[in-house]
Design an enzyme around this catalytic site. Structure first.
Site, mmCIF file in Angstrom:
data_model
loop_
_atom_site.group_PDB
_atom_site.id
_atom_site.type_symbol
_atom_site.label_atom_id
_atom_site.label_comp_id
_atom_site.label_asym_id
_atom_site.label_seq_id
_atom_site.Cartn_x
_atom_site.Cartn_y
_atom_site.Cartn_z
ATOM 1 C CD GLU A 93 -37.104 -46.533 42.501
ATOM 2 O OE1 GLU A 93 -38.199 -45.778 42.769
ATOM 3 O OE2 GLU A 93 -37.174 -47.844 43.265
ATOM 4 C CB CYS A 119 -40.519 -41.696 48.267
ATOM 5 S SG CYS A 119 -39.900 -43.275 48.165
ATOM 6 C CG ASN A 166 -37.065 -42.168 53.721
ATOM 7 O OD1 ASN A 166 -36.006 -42.852 52.874
ATOM 8 N ND2 ASN A 166 -38.255 -42.100 52.763
#
Ligand code: NAD
Length: 488
Positions: free
Chosen positions: A258, A291, A159
């Site tokens: 993460e 995120c 991303n």
């Protein structure tokens, strides 16, 4: 459509083809057509990268020569600066970033983060004196030395690939580790450039290695299972994060994770810029594929209809003004892949079945250029138990949830398996701060304060992860503590 340079492997100081010369097509999200080729690593290539990284850690002065490391990391940074245009091309054509988003999280903020790491490096504590203490009739002087953990495998998502790759690779290098970077199959070029520029910078062979592969799992699983890899630094989905922890257990791997998020923004009844606070939650930036995006908007019941009207007007204002690859004002392009588009559309269908009201959007827009476009989408009348409120959609889909009072807002926000970021806006900063402190999340923005930057730690609570990236803490993640005591 642009053709990107072929993404090569980088192993033991050499840019290489995959064993047997295998390659795969990199598909551009704007068109659904190939935009380049990447080396498709085999397990022999992964093995070679592990051997090289292990040897560079065990047999060179990389782990102990702080000055050399800092010099090379600075030289490396300058080469990335000189390649800004190529980085932007990669962000646009591989990751599907719109031009207006490139200068922010994709390239600008990523390179700023690198500079932050260089700045905080001077604050790393390499030794700590614990003083003397008597035992067995003698005095003992104790001190800690902080040493790099060893070989790091950095497994990264598509991303914001440059940002995440820098977050891991630069911190690990500064700590004195050697690194194997495995980017996502969709964004191999943003990994390969780390190899090319490492060669140009003159890093010792094996200190940095880069492996791209078409299969999402195989190379990563090999790295996770191998006892010669000391730490896995992973950013990606919660499901894969759990699997890495499970598979890493066999070799007691250190894991840093993460993961996903479903962060909430709470706009309180007294927010002085209520309309702006509500409108800015429209998930346009990079089509909501972040995120840390605030994908649940919580507004008070007393102002709910007003918030809905603001959103209706704001989405209408955006209209069709997104998804143009040539427009430097656009911050929203396609989602990354056909698979991701189908997944997001599946959630949009689900939201309607669950009884939420589709306020805006909801449709695929292949007419925008043939790629994976989904309209900016907003659901209202959402309750927090719906799957569209609980699960990470990772697309341009905002859900709006009403709350009764501050306690209810806190309860709804914390009623989530995730805890990555969030926000609260109020005219009363003490009230907002009180709420911020009660949210179980790794970062929290009060009145739109910016809580994500390269000089401060970032990471998640609960299913959003373990450990912290960026800032001093981000470098310290890659250190071990050794206690030494001498008799005096
Ligand atoms: P993903 O979990 O599918 O893949 C991430 C990486 O893991 C890729 O390199 C992939 O090839 C690799 N991988 C896949 N299966 C593996 C396995 N079994 N073993 C080892 N490696 C494996 O995630 P994605 O789809 O690339 O990225 C989207 C997800 O990443 C979202 O859930 C998003 O929230 C999360 N994300 C989190 C952060 C954060 O900082 N918390 C940042 C960016 C993205």
């Amino acid at each position: 459509m642009a053709q990107l340079p072929e993404a090569k492997l980088f192993i033991d100081g050499e840019l290489r083809d995959a064993a047997g010369g295998r390659t795969y097509d990199v598909i551009g999200p704007w068109t659904g057509e190939p935009v380049g080729k990447a080396a498709d690593a085999t397990s022999a290539d992964v093995e070679a990268a592990i051997v090289a990284a292990r040897s560079a850690f065990d047999n060179t002065d990389w782990s102990t020569n702080h000055e050399k490391r800092l010099d090379l990391v600075k030289k490396y940074r300058a080469l990335f600066e000189a390649n800004r245009d190529r980085l932007s091309d990669l962000a646009v054509h591989e990751a599907g970033a719109a031009l207006g988003a490139v200068s922010r999280a994709h390239v600008g903020m990523a390179l700023d983060g690198w500079d932050d790491y260089i700045r905080v490096f001077s604050q790393v504590t390499w030794e700590r004196d614990y003083g003397t203490r008597p035992a067995f009739g003698m005095n003992h002087h104790r001190f800690a030395v902080y040493e790099p953990v060893g070989v790091v495998a950095a497994i990264t998502p598509w991303n914001v690939p440059l940002y995440v790759n820098i977050g891991k690779v630069v911190a690990a290098l500064l700590a004195g580790c050697t690194v194997i970077l495995k980017p996502a199959p969709n964004t191999p070029g943003m990994g390969a450039i780390f190899g090319e520029l490492a060669k140009e910078a003159g890093f010792p062979a094996g200190v940095i290695n880069v492996i791209s592969a078409s299969d999402p799992a195989e190379a990563g699983e090999q790295l996770v299972a191998d006892p010669r890899v000391d730490l896995i630094s992973f950013t990606g989905s919660t499901g894969v994060g759990k699997r890495i922890m499970e598979k890493g257990a066999a070799t007691l791997k250190r894991v840093f994770l993460e993961l996903g998020g479903k962060s909430a923004k709470i706009v309180l009844d007294d927010a002085p810029n209520f309309a702006m606070d509500v409108a800015m939650t429209m998930l346009l930036f990079h089509a909501g594929q972040g995120c840390a995006v605030q994908s649940r908007l919580l507004v008070p019941k007393s102002r709910y209809q007003e918030a809905v009207a603001i959103l209706k007007q704001s989405y209408a204002g955006v209209g069709d003004n997104w998804g143009d690859i040539t427009n430097p004002e656009h911050i929203m392009g396609p989602v990354i892949s056909k698979r991701q588009m189908e997944r997001v559309l599946g959630y949009i269908e689900l939201g309607q079945k669950e009884g939420a009201t589709l306020l805006h959007g909801g449709k695929a827009r292949p007419d925008k250029g043939g790629g994976y476009f989904i309209e900016p989408t907003c659901f209202v009348d959402v309750t927090n138990d719906m799957r569209i409120a609980q699960e990470e959609i990772f697309g341009p889909v905002l859900v709006v949830i009403p709350f009764e009072d501050d306690e209810d807002a806190i309860r709804i926000t914390n009623d989530s398996s995730y805890g990555l970021s969030g926000g609260v806006s109020s005219g009363d900063s003490a009230r907002a701060m009180k709420i911020a402190k009660r949210i179980r999340t790794g970062s929290m923005s009060v009145n739109n304060g910016m809580c994500i930057a390269g000089d401060i730690p970032f990471g998640g609570y609960k299913a959003s992860g373990i450990g912290r990236e960026w800032g001093l803490e981000g470098i310290e993640e890659f250190l071990e503590t050794k206690m030494i005591a001498t008799t005096v």
